[in-house]
Design a protein around this motif. Structure first.
Motif, PDB file in Angstrom:
ATOM      1  N   SER A  46       0.833  -1.212   0.000  1.00 34.79           N
ATOM      2  CA  SER A  46       0.000   0.000   0.000  1.00 34.79           C
ATOM      3  C   SER A  46       0.864   1.257   0.000  1.00 34.79           C
ATOM      4  CB  SER A  46      -0.954  -0.025   1.203  1.00 34.79           C
ATOM      5  OG  SER A  46      -0.238  -0.203   2.425  1.00 34.79           O
ATOM      6  N   THR A  47       1.292   1.716   1.168  1.00 34.74           N
ATOM      7  CA  THR A  47       2.027   2.982   1.258  1.00 34.74           C
ATOM      8  C   THR A  47       3.487   2.859   0.859  1.00 34.74           C
ATOM      9  OG1 THR A  47       2.663   2.582   3.568  1.00 34.74           O
ATOM     10  CG2 THR A  47       0.543   3.659   3.181  1.00 34.74           C
ATOM     11  N   GLY A  48       4.064   1.667   0.970  1.00 36.42           N
ATOM     12  CA  GLY A  48       5.481   1.484   0.699  1.00 36.42           C
ATOM     13  C   GLY A  48       6.386   1.832   1.870  1.00 36.42           C
ATOM     14  N   ARG A  49       5.809   2.174   3.014  1.00 39.88           N
ATOM     15  CA  ARG A  49       6.596   2.595   4.180  1.00 39.88           C
ATOM     16  C   ARG A  49       6.857   1.374   5.059  1.00 39.88           C
ATOM     17  NH1 ARG A  49       5.134   4.834   9.384  1.00 39.88           N
ATOM     18  NH2 ARG A  49       6.630   6.425  10.085  1.00 39.88           N
ATOM     19  N   VAL A  50       8.060   0.802   4.944  1.00 34.72           N
ATOM     20  CA  VAL A  50       8.365  -0.454   5.626  1.00 34.72           C
ATOM     21  C   VAL A  50       9.458  -0.254   6.668  1.00 34.72           C
ATOM     22  CG1 VAL A  50       7.700  -1.798   3.587  1.00 34.72           C
ATOM     23  CG2 VAL A  50      10.099  -1.226   3.945  1.00 34.72           C
ATOM     24  N   LEU A  51       9.410  -1.093   7.694  1.00 38.68           N
ATOM     25  CA  LEU A  51      10.396  -1.059   8.776  1.00 38.68           C
ATOM     26  C   LEU A  51      11.327  -2.268   8.611  1.00 38.68           C
ATOM     27  CD1 LEU A  51      11.212   0.439  11.402  1.00 38.68           C
ATOM     28  CD2 LEU A  51       9.773  -1.183  12.644  1.00 38.68           C
ATOM     29  N   PRO A  52      12.591  -2.056   8.213  1.00 41.52           N
ATOM     30  CA  PRO A  52      13.469  -3.196   7.929  1.00 41.52           C
ATOM     31  C   PRO A  52      13.760  -4.080   9.135  1.00 41.52           C
ATOM     32  CG  PRO A  52      14.317  -1.189   6.909  1.00 41.52           C
ATOM     33  CD  PRO A  52      13.207  -0.773   7.835  1.00 41.52           C
ATOM     34  N   ARG A  53      13.818  -3.505  10.337  1.00 45.99           N
ATOM     35  CA  ARG A  53      14.118  -4.310  11.534  1.00 45.99           C
ATOM     36  C   ARG A  53      13.202  -3.859  12.668  1.00 45.99           C
ATOM     37  NH1 ARG A  53      20.412  -4.081  12.872  1.00 45.99           N
ATOM     38  NH2 ARG A  53      19.863  -1.880  13.229  1.00 45.99           N
ATOM     39  N   LEU A  54      12.672  -4.827  13.419  1.00 52.32           N
ATOM     40  CA  LEU A  54      11.776  -4.498  14.523  1.00 52.32           C
ATOM     41  C   LEU A  54      12.367  -4.848  15.881  1.00 52.32           C
ATOM     42  CD1 LEU A  54       8.965  -3.564  15.533  1.00 52.32           C
ATOM     43  CD2 LEU A  54       8.190  -5.931  15.249  1.00 52.32           C
ATOM     44  N   TRP A  55      12.841  -6.092  16.046  1.00 51.35           N
ATOM     45  CA  TRP A  55      13.218  -6.562  17.382  1.00 51.35           C
ATOM     46  C   TRP A  55      14.627  -7.149  17.378  1.00 51.35           C
ATOM     47  CZ3 TRP A  55      10.855  -5.310  21.698  1.00 51.35           C
ATOM     48  CH2 TRP A  55      11.215  -5.960  22.890  1.00 51.35           C
ATOM     49  N   ASP A  56      15.473  -6.613  18.250  1.00 48.94           N
ATOM     50  CA  ASP A  56      16.833  -7.110  18.423  1.00 48.94           C
ATOM     51  C   ASP A  56      16.779  -8.273  19.412  1.00 48.94           C
ATOM     52  OD1 ASP A  56      19.470  -7.599  19.115  1.00 48.94           O
ATOM     53  OD2 ASP A  56      20.028  -5.489  19.208  1.00 48.94           O
ATOM     54  N   ALA A  57      16.801  -9.499  18.898  1.00 54.84           N
ATOM     55  CA  ALA A  57      16.627 -10.673  19.763  1.00 54.84           C
ATOM     56  C   ALA A  57      17.794 -10.829  20.728  1.00 54.84           C
ATOM     57  CB  ALA A  57      16.451 -11.926  18.913  1.00 54.84           C
ATOM     58  N   ALA A  58      19.004 -10.442  20.315  1.00 56.22           N
ATOM     59  CA  ALA A  58      20.168 -10.590  21.184  1.00 56.22           C
ATOM     60  C   ALA A  58      20.074  -9.675  22.398  1.00 56.22           C
ATOM     61  CB  ALA A  58      21.445 -10.314  20.409  1.00 56.22           C
ATOM     62  N   ALA A  59      19.663  -8.423  22.172  1.00 57.09           N
ATOM     63  CA  ALA A  59      19.525  -7.457  23.269  1.00 57.09           C
ATOM     64  C   ALA A  59      18.143  -7.505  23.901  1.00 57.09           C
ATOM     65  CB  ALA A  59      19.808  -6.046  22.760  1.00 57.09           C
ATOM     66  N   ASP A  60      17.210  -8.189  23.239  1.00 63.95           N
ATOM     67  CA  ASP A  60      15.814  -8.290  23.681  1.00 63.95           C
ATOM     68  C   ASP A  60      15.185  -6.911  23.879  1.00 63.95           C
ATOM     69  OD1 ASP A  60      13.629  -9.971  24.100  1.00 63.95           O
ATOM     70  OD2 ASP A  60      13.802  -9.790  26.282  1.00 63.95           O
ATOM     71  N   ARG A  61      15.308  -6.101  22.857  1.00 62.49           N
ATOM     72  CA  ARG A  61      14.661  -4.785  22.843  1.00 62.49           C
ATOM     73  C   ARG A  61      14.447  -4.373  21.394  1.00 62.49           C
ATOM     74  NH1 ARG A  61      18.337  -1.146  21.196  1.00 62.49           N
ATOM     75  NH2 ARG A  61      20.544  -1.435  21.693  1.00 62.49           N
ATOM     76  N   ALA A  62      13.611  -3.372  21.218  1.00 64.76           N
ATOM     77  CA  ALA A  62      13.311  -2.915  19.860  1.00 64.76           C
ATOM     78  C   ALA A  62      14.517  -2.215  19.243  1.00 64.76           C
ATOM     79  CB  ALA A  62      12.116  -1.965  19.887  1.00 64.76           C
ATOM     80  N   PHE A  63      14.715  -2.420  17.942  1.00 68.99           N
ATOM     81  CA  PHE A  63      15.667  -1.597  17.206  1.00 68.99           C
ATOM     82  C   PHE A  63      15.133  -0.167  17.150  1.00 68.99           C
ATOM     83  CE2 PHE A  63      16.829  -5.743  15.197  1.00 68.99           C
ATOM     84  CZ  PHE A  63      18.195  -5.697  15.425  1.00 68.99           C
ATOM     85  N   ARG A  64      16.023   0.765  16.924  1.00 64.64           N
ATOM     86  CA  ARG A  64      15.602   2.155  16.791  1.00 64.64           C
ATOM     87  C   ARG A  64      15.715   2.622  15.345  1.00 64.64           C
ATOM     88  NH1 ARG A  64      16.421   1.481  21.968  1.00 64.64           N
ATOM     89  NH2 ARG A  64      15.703   2.928  23.541  1.00 64.64           N
ATOM     90  N   ASP A  65      15.517   1.728  14.432  1.00 65.65           N
ATOM     91  CA  ASP A  65      15.607   2.055  13.014  1.00 65.65           C
ATOM     92  C   ASP A  65      14.418   2.901  12.572  1.00 65.65           C
ATOM     93  OD1 ASP A  65      17.650   0.269  13.291  1.00 65.65           O
ATOM     94  OD2 ASP A  65      17.100  -0.994  11.587  1.00 65.65           O
ATOM     95  N   GLY A  66      14.667   3.718  11.566  1.00 62.10           N
ATOM     96  CA  GLY A  66      13.573   4.443  10.940  1.00 62.10           C
ATOM     97  C   GLY A  66      12.948   3.626   9.818  1.00 62.10           C
ATOM     98  N   TYR A  67      11.876   4.155   9.278  1.00 62.57           N
ATOM     99  CA  TYR A  67      11.176   3.491   8.179  1.00 62.57           C
ATOM    100  C   TYR A  67      11.879   3.775   6.853  1.00 62.57           C
ATOM    101  CZ  TYR A  67       7.284   2.291  11.227  1.00 62.57           C
ATOM    102  OH  TYR A  67       6.510   1.750  12.229  1.00 62.57           O
ATOM    103  N   THR A  68      11.717   2.858   5.918  1.00 61.26           N
ATOM    104  CA  THR A  68      12.231   3.007   4.563  1.00 61.26           C
ATOM    105  C   THR A  68      11.053   3.113   3.612  1.00 61.26           C
ATOM    106  OG1 THR A  68      14.260   1.758   5.013  1.00 61.26           O
ATOM    107  CG2 THR A  68      13.538   1.862   2.722  1.00 61.26           C
TER     108      THR A  68
END
Length: 203
Positions: free
Chosen positions: A102-124
């Motif tokens: 639809s919009t084309g606004r995707v999040l390449p990474r969501l969850w850092d399994a090693a650190a067990d917290r969300a990535f702070r990446d922006g949308y592409t």
């Protein structure tokens, strides 16, 4: 049934051809157990697409796992949970697959399994005609809205030989996946990958 041996480079070209045959944005799954290195094929396909002027984003399924408190609720080596509960299907759909259509606004990474917290990446922003490639294991047959799927199939004996012994607990999950989810039946391209450096396409 026809089996066509290919080099890894030629396999990438074959996948690019499948993508190029589809107009608009494309959501491609490259699915296979870890020893088949699906992320390597995904990266090569993305690079080949970019050289043709088509934008491509690779998303690793490993960056869309559920938090440890949920994923490991039944222990760190539960093969049934690996198959049924590790991947954050809802997050992958919400942040990647649905917006890619639809919009084309995707999040390449969501969850850092090693650190067990969300990535702070922006949308592409994926432009019209762009391709998002989701690479990882155990992706098919779970209702995710892919437009195309490549399955790298490795037989049980080869998988047992190539997996580190510390990961042999995952073998029942891969056996269940093959028997219950029918990844070969969901694939647009089935690749025989007992020897990942010498793949063959089964038609």
């Amino acid at each position: 049934m026809q089996v066509t041996p290919l080099t890894p480079d030629r396999l990438a070209v074959e996948v690019v051809g499948l993508v190029d045959a589809r107009p608009g944005r494309v959501r491609l799954a490259v699915d296979g157990p870890p020893p088949t290195h699906p992320e390597v094929l995904a990266g090569q396909v993305a690079e080949d697409l970019r050289t043709r002027g088509r934008a491509a984003v690779v998303v690793a399924a490993a960056d869309y796992l559920r938090p440890a408190s949920v994923r490991l609720e039944h222990g760190r080596e539960d093969p049934d949970e690996l198959l049924d509960g590790w991947l954050d299907d809802a997050g992958l759909r919400r942040e990647v697959l649905d917006p890619a259509a639809s919009t084309g606004r995707v999040l390449p990474r969501l969850w850092d399994a090693a650190a067990d917290r969300a990535f702070r990446d922006g949308y592409t922003r994926l432009p019209p005609g762009g391709v998002v490639i989701v690479a990882g294991a155990l992706l098919l047959g779970r209702g995710l809205p892919f437009d195309l799927a490549v399955h790298l199939r490795m037989g049980p004996a080869a998988l047992a030989r190539r997996l580190p012994e510390s990961e042999h607990w995952t073998l029942p999950a891969h056996a269940r996946y093959a028997a219950e989810r029918d990844p070969a039946g969901h694939a647009d391209l089935l690749v025989l990958a007992d020897h990942p450096d010498r793949p063959a396409v089964q038609r």
